[in-house]
Design a protein around this motif. Sequence first.
Motif, short mmCIF file in Angstrom:
data_model
loop_
_atom_site.label_atom_id
_atom_site.label_comp_id
_atom_site.label_asym_id
_atom_site.label_seq_id
_atom_site.Cartn_x
_atom_site.Cartn_y
_atom_site.Cartn_z
N ASP A 72 56.77 34.89 53.77
CA ASP A 72 56.40 35.94 52.82
C ASP A 72 57.58 36.90 52.67
O ASP A 72 57.81 37.76 53.52
N VAL A 73 58.33 36.75 51.58
CA VAL A 73 59.60 37.45 51.43
C VAL A 73 59.43 38.96 51.54
O VAL A 73 60.22 39.64 52.20
N VAL A 101 60.66 24.68 54.19
CA VAL A 101 60.28 26.09 54.12
C VAL A 101 60.09 26.48 52.66
O VAL A 101 60.91 26.14 51.80
N ARG A 102 59.03 27.22 52.39
CA ARG A 102 58.76 27.76 51.05
C ARG A 102 58.74 29.28 51.13
O ARG A 102 58.42 29.85 52.17
N LEU A 103 59.05 29.91 50.01
CA LEU A 103 59.02 31.36 49.91
C LEU A 103 57.81 31.79 49.10
O LEU A 103 57.57 31.27 48.00
N ARG A 104 57.04 32.74 49.63
CA ARG A 104 55.86 33.25 48.92
C ARG A 104 56.17 34.67 48.46
O ARG A 104 56.67 35.49 49.22
N GLY A 159 52.03 35.91 44.09
CA GLY A 159 51.36 34.66 44.45
C GLY A 159 52.18 33.42 44.19
O GLY A 159 51.81 32.32 44.64
N GLU A 160 53.31 33.54 43.50
CA GLU A 160 54.18 32.39 43.25
C GLU A 160 54.80 31.91 44.55
O GLU A 160 55.12 32.71 45.44
N ILE A 161 54.98 30.60 44.65
CA ILE A 161 55.66 30.01 45.80
C ILE A 161 56.85 29.20 45.28
O ILE A 161 56.69 28.36 44.38
#
Length: 452
Positions: A376-377, A428-431, A435-437
């Motif tokens: 969660d950036v 790894v994903r950035l949220r 709400g965009e990932i």
Amino acid sequence: MTDLVPALVGPHFMVERADDTTGYFTLRRRVFVDEQGLFDLTDRDDRDDDPRTVVLVARSARGELLGGVRVGPAADGPDIGWWQGGRLVVDPAARGTRGIGPALVQAACAYAESAGALRFDATVQTRTEPMFRRLGWQPVRHVRVADQPHTLMRWPIRRLAALAAATKNPLGDLLAGLTPGGAGFVGDDGAPVPGSDLIAACDAILPSMVERDPDWAGWCAVLVNVNDLAAMGAAPVGLLNAVGARDAAHAARILGGLRRAADAYGIPVLGGHTQLGVPAALSATALGRTAHPVPGGGGQPGQRVRLTADLGGRWRTGYRGRQWDSTSDRTPAELQRMQSFVGRARPAAAKDVSMAGIAGTLGMLAEASGCGAVLDVARVPRPATASAGDWLTCFPGFAMLTTGPLGDGDAGPAVTADCGELIAGEGVRLRWPDGEITGALDAAVTGMGRAS
């Protein structure tokens, strides 16, 4: 960093940051209001009034305004690395012949990335979508703006993946057939010594740093090793070093920094090797002790991810955007309180943030745990003077990623924040707050696989 973005020069025009935006706003009104009828009276909005918004303009060799585009943070509040471009406009008399629109788009991408953006969006008119696709932008979804069809496009920023590729991706192939750390600790920051409660860690310092900044290199040789021990919950026992230098004076500066750091961290220098008349080189091996080492691969899908980081300090002179110095001004008591954090907290998994940065290190923790991760950036603790892109890719001085329950969570001057979770899958994903990932690391970081 944004001052370093080069102007894009073409045969008949140049793109640069606008000091006076009057002509740009006039051209926008002429195109978007008078010509296209997208707006009734004005196309100005709140983003134009945001002092963080930057206008880039294309000018002819004679200084005539040919077009412009605006870029800046997309959301109110602190800049978290989510940027947006918009209001791309080209003078009708200059359209279609000189590549002005594409040059403005490319300049906007370069500016956003140099400012530390990790997500860069633009909502474009449907008729211009093919141009953006040709430039490498990716469509996200169709939307309507001013009751007209538009497409939300996204520029793929590969900064996090590029860092992982440069620092960690080759490890799986290079170490094939080895099990560094042993079962359950493969790919960890340190290695349990069989038949004992000792932990061993070893790091080398970049030769270029040893050459140009020997005192700081000596300090870092201690810093990175005690961080590796700390990530496994081990208390430092002693340090060995190997120094190469062109002469005795250079070696003395290296050892001076190493000695200061060893005193600050309370780790005795047990011995080592020094060689003169050779290119600059420095490596160190540290020993620590714990009966219950904390693995880097002890996480499970569903566990929350925390970052514990010392936000004090500043960018190290000569290493802006790459090395955050939060340690050289700390007292020994503060340093040792942070170093003992993992040993006291005993999380399920812990990983020291090092060369791969926060995102890459999280990817390694997730890979060793046999899963993926979401970061969660906006919840990542970060110094006010560091951009999101720099902070997620720099060496942060002291920063630990942990998962699972914490016992004693007091890390002294360092702060702890819940900023993500482990998930099924890999990478790894950035949220983002809307709400965009977005993707950060599409696959495993090291290729070494699960630790156990």
